[in-house]
Design an enzyme around this catalytic site. Structure first.
Site, PDB file in Angstrom:
ATOM      1  CG  HIS A   1       2.665 -22.150  49.637  1.00 25.85           C
ATOM      2  ND1 HIS A   1       3.957 -21.692  49.579  1.00 25.85           N
ATOM      3  CD2 HIS A   1       2.725 -23.378  50.237  1.00 25.85           C
ATOM      4  CE1 HIS A   1       4.767 -22.584  50.130  1.00 25.85           C
ATOM      5  NE2 HIS A   1       4.043 -23.626  50.535  1.00 25.85           N
TER       6      HIS A   1
ATOM      7  N   GLY B   1       0.820  -1.197   0.000  1.00 27.99           N
ATOM      8  CA  GLY B   1       0.000   0.000   0.000  1.00 27.99           C
ATOM      9  C   GLY B   1       0.854   1.246   0.000  1.00 27.99           C
TER      10      GLY B   1
ATOM     11  CB  ILE C   1      17.304  -9.746  18.036  1.00 31.85           C
ATOM     12  CG1 ILE C   1      15.914  -9.109  17.898  1.00 31.85           C
ATOM     13  CG2 ILE C   1      17.547 -10.725  16.887  1.00 31.85           C
ATOM     14  CD1 ILE C   1      15.757  -8.216  16.682  1.00 31.85           C
TER      15      ILE C   1
ATOM     16  CD  GLU D   1      26.284  -4.181  22.771  1.00 29.95           C
ATOM     17  OE1 GLU D   1      26.355  -2.957  22.510  1.00 29.95           O
ATOM     18  OE2 GLU D   1      25.423  -4.944  22.294  1.00 29.95           O
TER      19      GLU D   1
ATOM     20  N   GLY E   1      19.898  -3.407  16.098  1.00 27.77           N
ATOM     21  CA  GLY E   1      18.742  -2.511  16.120  1.00 27.77           C
ATOM     22  C   GLY E   1      17.948  -2.570  14.833  1.00 27.77           C
TER      23      GLY E   1
END
Length: 475
Positions: free
Chosen positions: A454, A122, A194, A213, A281
Site C-alpha cells: 500500500h 530456410g 494493432i 470495424e 488480422g
C-alpha cells in the site's frame, strides 16, 4: 563449420529464437535460419515482434504517451510546459534504436549459447538419413542437415482484396510504424489490437483518427464490461469508431486514399484519408518453405497442421507460434518454443492455453486471462463476479489516472478463479498476478488473503477478489 545439426530452427521470431536457445541449453547442436534484414542489409532476428510489431509499437506508444502527457496531464501536476514541439523523425529514430538493441541482443544470445546463425531463407529440400535436408538461400546458397526441424516462420498481415499494401498510403503494421510526419486524417480499418494501438499513437500526436470495424460489437473477444468501458474512453479521447461497416472500394490517389463503405444503418459513406492502416488480422507465413515438396501438411486455413505437442505430419518436424493454431501472441510462441525444445530432449514441455494473458497497450491498457463473463454464460458455468474501480484506489489517484477497474470471475461452488479482466493503468503488469494464481488453480479467496503493498495499483486486484464475496474494504 559443421553442416550437420541436431536441431535446425527456421525463423528467429519469439518462438524460433527461444526454441533454438533452449535446445542449445539442453545440449543439442543447433542452427537457426532467419531472413529479416535491417536497413543496411544485415541480420535482424526477432521476427515481426521485434522488427515491426510488439517492440517498436510499444516504443511509439510510450513516446506518444509522453507527448500527450506533456501537452495535457503535466499541468495537473503543477508542471508547466511552454513551447512544446514534436519531432516525429527523432521519435521514429528512437524506435529504430530500440529495435536494433533487441536484434543485437538476440544475436548475442545465439553466440553465448553456441547457436549457429544463418542469415537467409530456410526451406525444405528432402528427407534424408532420418532427418531433413534444409536449403539456406542468402548471400550464398548452401544446404545443411537436421535431425529435428522446428518451423517458426510466423505470420504476415492480411490485405484487403483490391487494396494491396504499398506502405506509403495503404499501410500494414510495417508502414504504420514508419510514418515520419503526422497525417492530418488517418483511417484505420479494423478495431483489433494493432488498429487500436496504432490509432492511439497517431491520435495522441495530432491525427484525426477514424476506425472502421466490420463486426457489430467492439472488442468481441473482451469481457463485455471492459469492452464498453474501453469504447467510452476511446471515444472520449477522440477516436471516431464506427462498427458494423461494410468496406467497399478503396482507391489510392497521389496523396490520399478514398474509402467507400456502408455504415451500420445501411447508408453509403465515403471518407478520404492521408494514410490508411489496414489491420484485419494476419495469415500464417509458409511462403517459400517448400512444404508441398516434402508433404508437410497444412490445414484448411493455411496453418501448419500440428497435434497438441506441436508435432507436424513429418517425423521429427515441429512447428510453433503464429504459423500454427492458437492465439497469435509472441509469448504464446515463446512458450511453445521452449516446450518443443524440451520435448525433443525427451522432457515434458507444457503450454497451458487457458492461462495465456492477452494485452492491448492502449491508454487505458486492457488485459485479461481466462474466461469472459459472456463465455461463462454461454457455457452455462455457474460463477460469481466481483469488481473494483481504480477510482477508489489511492495509488491511481496519486498517478492521476483513475480510469477503469479490475474484474474477477470465480466458480460459484469452488471459488476457483475462472477469469480476470483489467482495464486501466499498468493492466499489462497487473495481469501477471492473475496468471500465476490461475496456473496454481487458486481461488479468489487466496488472492484476497495475500498482503499487497500500500499504496499500489495491485491493491485493486485484491479488492476485486474480495468483492467476489461482497467484502471489498475500500469501496
Amino acid at each position: 563449420m559443421s553442416k550437420n545439426f541436431d536441431v535446425v530452427v527456421i525463423g528467429a521470431g519469439p518462438g524460433g529464437y527461444v526454441a533454438a536457445i533452449r535446445a542449445a541449453q539442453l545440449g543439442f547442436t543447433v542452427a537457426c535460419i532467419d531472413e529479416w534484414k535491417n536497413e543496411k542489409g544485415g541480420p535482424a532476428p526477432g521476427g515481426t515482434c521485434t522488427n515491426v510489431g510488439c517492440i517498436p509499437s510499444k516504443a511509439m506508444l510510450q513516446s506518444s504517451e509522453n507527448y500527450d502527457h506533456a501537452g495535457h496531464a503535466f499541468a495537473d501536476h503543477g508542471i508547466e510546459v511552454k513551447g512544446l514541439s514534436l519531432n516525429v523523425k527523432k521519435m521514429v529514430a528512437r524506435k529504430d534504436s530500440v529495435v536494433k538493441q533487441n536484434n543485437d541482443g538476440i544475436l548475442y544470445l545465439f553466440k553465448k549459447n553456441k547457436v549457429t546463425f544463418f542469415h537467409g531463407r530456410g526451406s525444405f529440400v528432402k528427407a534424408a538419413d532420418g532427418g531433413h535436408e534444409i536449403k539456406i538461400a542468402g548471400a550464398t546458397e548452401e544446404n545443411i542437415f537436421a535431425k529435428h526441424v522446428v518451423v517458426a516462420t510466423g505470420s504476415n498481415p492480411r490485405a484487403l482484396p483490391g487494396a494491396a499494401f504499398d506502405e506509403k498510403l495503404i499501410l500494414s503494421n510495417t508502414g504504420a510504424l514508419a510514418i515520419t510526419d503526422v497525417p492530418k486524417r488517418l483511417g484505420v480499418i479494423g478495431a483489433g489490437v494493432i488498429g487500436l494501438e496504432m490509432g492511439s499513437v497517431w491520435r495522441r500526436l495530432g491525427s484525426e483518427v477514424t476506425v472502421l470495424e466490420a463486426l457489430p460489437a467492439f472488442l468481441g473477444a473482451v469481457d463485455d464490461a471492459v469492452a464498453k468501458e474501453a469504447f467510452k474512453q476511446f471515444a472520449k479521447q477522440g477516436l471516431a469508431i464506427s462498427l458494423g461497416v461494410q468496406i467497399g472500394a478503396i482507391t489510392a490517389g497521389k496523396n490520399d486514399v478514398t474509402v467507400n463503405y456502408v455504415d451500420d444503418k445501411g447508408a453509403a459513406q465515403k471518407a478520404v484519408f492521408d494514410k490508411l492502416i489496414v489491420s484485419i488480422g494476419r495469415v500464417p507465413n509458409t511462403i517459400g518453405l517448400n512444404a508441398e515438396a516434402v508433404g508437410l501438411k497444412l490445414d484448411e486455413r493455411g496453418f501448419i497442421a500440428v497435434d497438441a505437442d506441436c508435432k507436424t505430419s513429418l517425423l521429427n518436424v515441429w512447428a510453433v507460434g503464429d504459423v500454427v493454431r492458437g492465439p497469435m501472441l509472441a509469448h504464446k510462441s515463446e512458450e511453445e518454443g521452449v516446450a518443443v525444445a524440451e520435448r525433443i530432449a525427451g522432457q515434458h514441455g507444457h503450454v497451458n492455453f487457458n492461462t495465456i494473458p492477452w494485452v492491448i497497450y492502449t491508454s487505458p491498457e486492457i488485459a485479461w486471462v481466462g474466461k469472459t463473463e459472456q463465455q461463462l454464460k454461454a457455457e452455462k458455468i455457474a460463477y460469481k463476479s466481483g469488481s473494483f474501480p481504480f477510482l477508489a484506489n489511492g495509488r491511481a489517484r496519486a498517478l492521476g489516472d483513475t480510469t477503469g477497474f479490475v474484474k474477477f470471475l470465480a466458480d460459484a461452488k469452488t471459488d476457483e478463479i475462472l477469469g480476470v479482466h483489467i482495464i486501466g493503468a499498468m493492466a499489462s503488469e497487473l495481469i501477471s498476478e492473475a496468471v500465476v494464481a490461475m496456473e496454481f488453480r487458486a481461488s479468489s479467496e487466496d488472492i484476497a488473503r495475500i498482503c499487497h503493498a500500500h499504496p499500489s495499483l495491485s491493491e485493486a486486484v485484491k479488492e476485486a477478489a474480495l468483492a467476489v464475496d461482497g467484502r471489498a474494504l475500500n469501496f
